[in-house]
Scaffold this motif. Sequence first.
Motif, mmCIF file in Angstrom:
data_model
loop_
_atom_site.group_PDB
_atom_site.id
_atom_site.type_symbol
_atom_site.label_atom_id
_atom_site.label_comp_id
_atom_site.label_asym_id
_atom_site.label_seq_id
_atom_site.Cartn_x
_atom_site.Cartn_y
_atom_site.Cartn_z
ATOM 1 N N GLU A 310 201.896 50.062 50.838
ATOM 2 C CA GLU A 310 202.312 50.531 50.995
ATOM 3 C C GLU A 310 202.935 51.746 49.958
ATOM 4 O O GLU A 310 202.637 53.173 50.799
ATOM 5 C CB GLU A 310 204.382 50.073 50.868
ATOM 6 C CG GLU A 310 204.361 49.227 52.377
ATOM 7 C CD GLU A 310 205.953 48.346 51.863
ATOM 8 O OE1 GLU A 310 207.140 49.678 51.617
ATOM 9 O OE2 GLU A 310 205.495 47.772 53.478
ATOM 10 N N SER A 311 201.960 51.401 49.008
ATOM 11 C CA SER A 311 202.481 53.044 47.446
ATOM 12 C C SER A 311 200.780 53.374 48.308
ATOM 13 O O SER A 311 200.755 54.530 47.359
ATOM 14 C CB SER A 311 202.242 52.619 46.483
ATOM 15 O OG SER A 311 201.390 51.440 46.116
ATOM 16 N N GLY A 312 200.174 52.640 48.328
ATOM 17 C CA GLY A 312 198.474 53.485 48.838
ATOM 18 C C GLY A 312 197.806 52.556 47.752
ATOM 19 O O GLY A 312 196.192 52.802 47.319
ATOM 20 N N ASP A 313 198.248 51.611 46.512
ATOM 21 C CA ASP A 313 197.635 50.765 45.870
ATOM 22 C C ASP A 313 196.774 49.885 47.070
ATOM 23 O O ASP A 313 197.036 49.442 48.209
ATOM 24 C CB ASP A 313 198.345 50.243 44.903
ATOM 25 C CG ASP A 313 197.567 49.679 43.927
ATOM 26 O OD1 ASP A 313 196.470 50.269 43.084
ATOM 27 O OD2 ASP A 313 197.744 48.727 43.279
ATOM 28 N N THR A 314 195.250 50.006 45.961
ATOM 29 C CA THR A 314 194.093 49.055 46.944
ATOM 30 C C THR A 314 194.138 48.099 46.233
ATOM 31 O O THR A 314 193.903 47.825 44.620
ATOM 32 C CB THR A 314 192.687 49.933 47.222
ATOM 33 O OG1 THR A 314 191.987 49.052 48.220
ATOM 34 C CG2 THR A 314 192.422 50.449 45.837
ATOM 35 N N GLY A 315 193.647 46.857 46.969
ATOM 36 C CA GLY A 315 192.771 45.443 46.017
ATOM 37 C C GLY A 315 191.552 45.610 46.119
ATOM 38 O O GLY A 315 190.362 44.571 45.868
ATOM 39 N N HIS A 316 190.272 47.309 46.719
ATOM 40 C CA HIS A 316 189.493 46.801 46.956
ATOM 41 C C HIS A 316 189.596 46.899 44.834
ATOM 42 O O HIS A 316 189.483 47.438 44.252
ATOM 43 C CB HIS A 316 188.445 48.233 47.550
ATOM 44 C CG HIS A 316 187.491 48.404 47.174
ATOM 45 N ND1 HIS A 316 186.775 48.346 46.982
ATOM 46 C CD2 HIS A 316 186.865 48.817 48.998
ATOM 47 C CE1 HIS A 316 185.074 48.785 47.608
ATOM 48 N NE2 HIS A 316 185.376 48.771 48.738
ATOM 49 N N ALA A 317 187.541 45.977 44.969
ATOM 50 C CA ALA A 317 187.182 45.850 43.131
ATOM 51 C C ALA A 317 186.350 46.756 42.790
ATOM 52 O O ALA A 317 186.115 46.904 41.939
ATOM 53 C CB ALA A 317 186.793 44.269 43.606
ATOM 54 N N TYR A 318 185.401 47.334 44.192
ATOM 55 C CA TYR A 318 184.532 48.462 43.519
ATOM 56 C C TYR A 318 184.397 48.797 42.698
ATOM 57 O O TYR A 318 183.950 48.472 41.839
ATOM 58 C CB TYR A 318 185.680 49.828 43.087
ATOM 59 C CG TYR A 318 186.571 50.770 44.584
ATOM 60 C CD1 TYR A 318 185.923 51.605 45.471
ATOM 61 C CD2 TYR A 318 187.855 50.023 44.361
ATOM 62 C CE1 TYR A 318 186.547 51.726 46.091
ATOM 63 C CE2 TYR A 318 188.313 51.506 45.034
ATOM 64 C CZ TYR A 318 187.699 51.834 46.634
ATOM 65 O OH TYR A 318 188.631 52.529 47.465
ATOM 66 N N HIS A 319 182.852 46.897 43.211
ATOM 67 C CA HIS A 319 181.464 47.014 42.569
ATOM 68 C C HIS A 319 180.749 48.035 42.743
ATOM 69 O O HIS A 319 179.890 48.192 42.138
ATOM 70 C CB HIS A 319 181.158 45.301 42.780
ATOM 71 C CG HIS A 319 179.469 44.797 42.353
ATOM 72 N ND1 HIS A 319 179.983 45.571 41.385
ATOM 73 C CD2 HIS A 319 178.696 45.362 43.340
ATOM 74 C CE1 HIS A 319 178.396 44.928 41.040
ATOM 75 N NE2 HIS A 319 177.881 44.280 42.557
ATOM 76 N N LEU A 320 180.639 48.323 43.967
ATOM 77 C CA LEU A 320 180.024 49.421 44.142
ATOM 78 C C LEU A 320 180.878 50.524 45.185
ATOM 79 O O LEU A 320 181.412 50.184 45.561
ATOM 80 C CB LEU A 320 179.243 49.282 45.545
ATOM 81 C CG LEU A 320 177.951 47.709 45.323
ATOM 82 C CD1 LEU A 320 177.325 47.207 46.658
ATOM 83 C CD2 LEU A 320 176.858 48.340 44.054
ATOM 84 N N TYR A 321 180.023 51.737 44.950
ATOM 85 C CA TYR A 321 180.750 52.891 45.864
ATOM 86 C C TYR A 321 179.762 53.451 46.843
ATOM 87 O O TYR A 321 178.382 54.018 46.340
ATOM 88 C CB TYR A 321 181.168 53.651 44.772
ATOM 89 C CG TYR A 321 182.455 55.191 46.291
ATOM 90 C CD1 TYR A 321 183.697 54.865 45.880
ATOM 91 C CD2 TYR A 321 181.599 56.406 46.286
ATOM 92 C CE1 TYR A 321 184.341 55.732 46.491
ATOM 93 C CE2 TYR A 321 182.187 56.999 47.130
ATOM 94 C CZ TYR A 321 183.846 57.217 47.757
ATOM 95 O OH TYR A 321 184.468 57.913 47.864
#
Length: 400
Positions: A310-321
């Motif tokens: 809900e806060s906009g925080d993400t569980g994406h681990a971003y190995h790649l962009y």
Amino acid sequence: MTQKSEAVPETSPIPYGRQHITEADIAAVVETLQSDFLTQGPKVEAFERAFADYVGAKYAVAVSNGTAALHLCAMALGVNEETRVITTPITFVASANCIRYCGGTVDFADIDSATALLDIERVREKLESKPKGYYSGLIPVDFAGNPLNLEKFRKLADEYGLWIIEDACHAPGGYFYDSHGNKQICGNGQYADLSIFSFHPVKHIATGEGGMITTNNELLYQKLLKLRTHGITRNQELMEENHGGWYMEMQELGYNYRIPDMLCALGISQLHRADAGLARRKGIAKVYDEAFSDIAGVETLQTNKVAIDESGDTGHAYHLYVILVQNRKGLYDFLRERNIFAQVHYIPAHTMPYYRKLGFKKGDYPEAEKYYAECLSLPIYPSLTQQEQEYIIEKVKEFV
């Protein structure tokens, strides 16, 4: 002189990914080199315990690399000539090859164009097109660090009697929220039978080479331990005979997929700052998001909705962009000429000559092929500086 300066700027090469080795890492490896064990020693088990705790799984098995992890998972699950498995075409080919190593048949389902993740509805269509029992398992991939909704995949797998290997090589520390609002960390074993990780230098945790399998299934765990070491056990409770303290039994055909203690020492050291590295990756991704949000000609992949709170925080681990551009080859060359070594991830597996020989052809998975025609992975790693990132953004904007 102006043209030369533009073509070859005064900046160090900026790769798409890079390991970060600290003095603490070096000291940990040196300590192990000076110990009694270089391989099959206490650091292996220590790394396994630490990593299992990190992802919230009961068991972890450290191996020589991520491909070995996939192969052992396929073996432990009994993949053979009668096995048919579905995976995504947008992945490193090892995700599919592990099934072929065991003589099984690989099939693919197309991706979701918004996320580049395996499209569960396309998987369902494929399952519905065949009688139950035709397929044996699924290998979904947390591509780029973007977590799949494994809860939904588990429900679908249970409906058709399938096992799941989660390829989480891109997603240590990644997570999504299940239907009850609980955080599910990639590799925690709640929905996948087995999950695998890689410790290649460009990954979040770098050991040079190395991999990990996590599971909550004790029977699979015990089988993996044997298969990792030639199918041999020294556990007296599992032996058919016991001739003495030296005795060991080869109970099935396994492989030498062990990992040395010195690499596990490095892995433990790297794991200590994994959270900080992940936070830095998310920070870099946020800057990219903001920079490209209103730039015509540049699209970005969407984060899976279940990985955003809900806060906009993400569980994406971003190995790649990953960005998507019409003239990908042009931008790729333009950036390389300016010392920015962006990369393409991935060439659709079904278009590789090996898989074409098995009957696949271009046009089979149009979303994957469209994605491949436009995708480019920009540099993202914890030691990327603000100045370097600004330079990358400037050059992408200049081209488009």
